[in-house]
Write an enzyme that holds these catalytic residues in place. Structure first.
Site, PDB file in Angstrom:
ATOM      1  N   CYS A  61       0.871  -1.023  -0.022  1.00 44.60           N
ATOM      2  CA  CYS A  61       0.052   0.037   0.110  1.00 44.60           C
ATOM      3  C   CYS A  61       0.555   1.132   0.051  1.00 44.60           C
ATOM      4  O   CYS A  61       1.516   1.683  -0.859  1.00 44.60           O
ATOM      5  CB  CYS A  61      -0.799   0.074   1.250  1.00 44.60           C
ATOM      6  SG  CYS A  61      -2.427   1.119   0.796  1.00 44.60           S
ATOM      7  N   HIS A 146      -3.221  -4.840   1.627  1.00 42.82           N
ATOM      8  CA  HIS A 146      -2.593  -5.101   3.025  1.00 42.82           C
ATOM      9  C   HIS A 146      -2.800  -6.770   3.310  1.00 42.82           C
ATOM     10  O   HIS A 146      -3.691  -7.203   3.821  1.00 42.82           O
ATOM     11  CB  HIS A 146      -3.450  -4.444   4.243  1.00 42.82           C
ATOM     12  CG  HIS A 146      -3.262  -3.039   4.332  1.00 42.82           C
ATOM     13  ND1 HIS A 146      -2.391  -2.353   5.289  1.00 42.82           N
ATOM     14  CD2 HIS A 146      -3.829  -2.023   3.711  1.00 42.82           C
ATOM     15  CE1 HIS A 146      -2.268  -1.076   4.918  1.00 42.82           C
ATOM     16  NE2 HIS A 146      -3.229  -0.925   3.970  1.00 42.82           N
ATOM     17  N   GLU A 148      -1.174  -8.286   5.369  1.00 40.65           N
ATOM     18  CA  GLU A 148      -0.903  -8.556   6.825  1.00 40.65           C
ATOM     19  C   GLU A 148      -2.311  -8.497   7.564  1.00 40.65           C
ATOM     20  O   GLU A 148      -2.573  -8.807   8.868  1.00 40.65           O
ATOM     21  CB  GLU A 148      -0.155  -7.512   7.521  1.00 40.65           C
ATOM     22  CG  GLU A 148      -0.576  -6.253   7.825  1.00 40.65           C
ATOM     23  CD  GLU A 148      -0.737  -5.125   6.887  1.00 40.65           C
ATOM     24  OE1 GLU A 148      -0.509  -5.826   5.586  1.00 40.65           O
ATOM     25  OE2 GLU A 148      -1.234  -3.935   7.006  1.00 40.65           O
TER      26      GLU A 148
HETATM   27  N1  GLN Z   1      -3.910   6.305   0.957  1.00 40.94           N
HETATM   28  C1  GLN Z   1      -2.662   6.249   1.667  1.00 40.94           C
HETATM   29  C2  GLN Z   1      -1.708   7.235   0.997  1.00 40.94           C
HETATM   30  O1  GLN Z   1      -1.748   7.808  -0.027  1.00 40.94           O
HETATM   31  C3  GLN Z   1      -2.211   4.781   1.570  1.00 40.94           C
HETATM   32  C4  GLN Z   1      -3.141   3.865   2.359  1.00 40.94           C
HETATM   33  C5  GLN Z   1      -2.506   2.755   2.927  1.00 40.94           C
HETATM   34  O2  GLN Z   1      -1.416   2.453   2.842  1.00 40.94           O
HETATM   35  N2  GLN Z   1      -3.624   1.797   3.227  1.00 40.94           N
HETATM   36  O3  GLN Z   1      -0.559   7.194   1.440  1.00 40.94           O
END
Ligand code: GLN
Length: 172
Positions: A61, A146, A148
């Site tokens: 992410c 994610h 995890e």
């Molecule tokens: N929206 C977050 C960002 O732009 C990332 C979201 C996440 O890691 N779940 O950094």
């Protein structure tokens, strides 16, 4: 999840924490906050060196965003932040990942990015709505979701297995 696989995870906050790491996880969170912390602690150079130097890495992410061309410039790609929409558009789906055996993976997307554009060294392992959400470049595996947050440890296991193949480092 890493402990369950026999690894000994350590939180990295400053450059000395990187000493003798066999692998790196760049977790989700908020990429602006993470980038500010990385700059404040002088971690950008050492982190970049570690990953470019071939340390097996799992980025998830916000971690995927932090490795893109506009941030640490480790992966040859650009990302679109919050690509699927705001928090209420967060979702889960079953995802087949190229090279991951044993059936689809439950993938939790929380204000997730997608890969907007990428170079030839980037292998796309999975897409959602035609946008790459799991990629590999060298020994970096980066996903927009994610892993995890489920009980499925297959991606973490891939990281641990890559280290096992390489052999571990001796502390300096
Ligand atoms: N929206 C977050 C960002 O732009 C990332 C979201 C996440 O890691 N779940 O950094």
């Amino acid at each position: 999840m890493l402990t369950g696989l026999g690894a000994e995870p350590r939180i990295v906050r400053t450059p000395p924490d990187l000493d003798a790491l066999d692998a790196l996880v760049l977790p989700g969170g908020e990429s602006t906050t993470m980038t500010l912390g990385i700059e404040r602690e002088g971690l950008a150079g050492p982190l970049r060196e570690l990953v470019v130097g071939g340390t097996p890495t799992l980025a998830t992410c916000a971690g995927l965003i932090v490795l893109d061309r506009d941030h640490l410039d480790v992966l040859d790609l650009t990302t679109r932040r919050n690509a699927f929409g705001r928090q209420v558009r967060s979702f889960e789906t079953d995802l087949d990942l190229e090279g991951v055996e044993g059936g689809p993976l439950r993938a939790v997307f929380i204000r997730a990015p997608w890969v907007e554009e990428h170079g030839r060294d980037v292998e796309v392992l999975a897409e959602v709505d035609g946008h790459p959400v799991a990629v590999r470049q060298g020994d970096v595996l980066a996903v927009a979701f994610h892993p995890e947050l489920t009980r499925d440890a297959r991606l973490h296991l891939m990281l641990v297995q890559t280290v096992a193949k390489r052999g571990t480092k001796e502390p300096a």
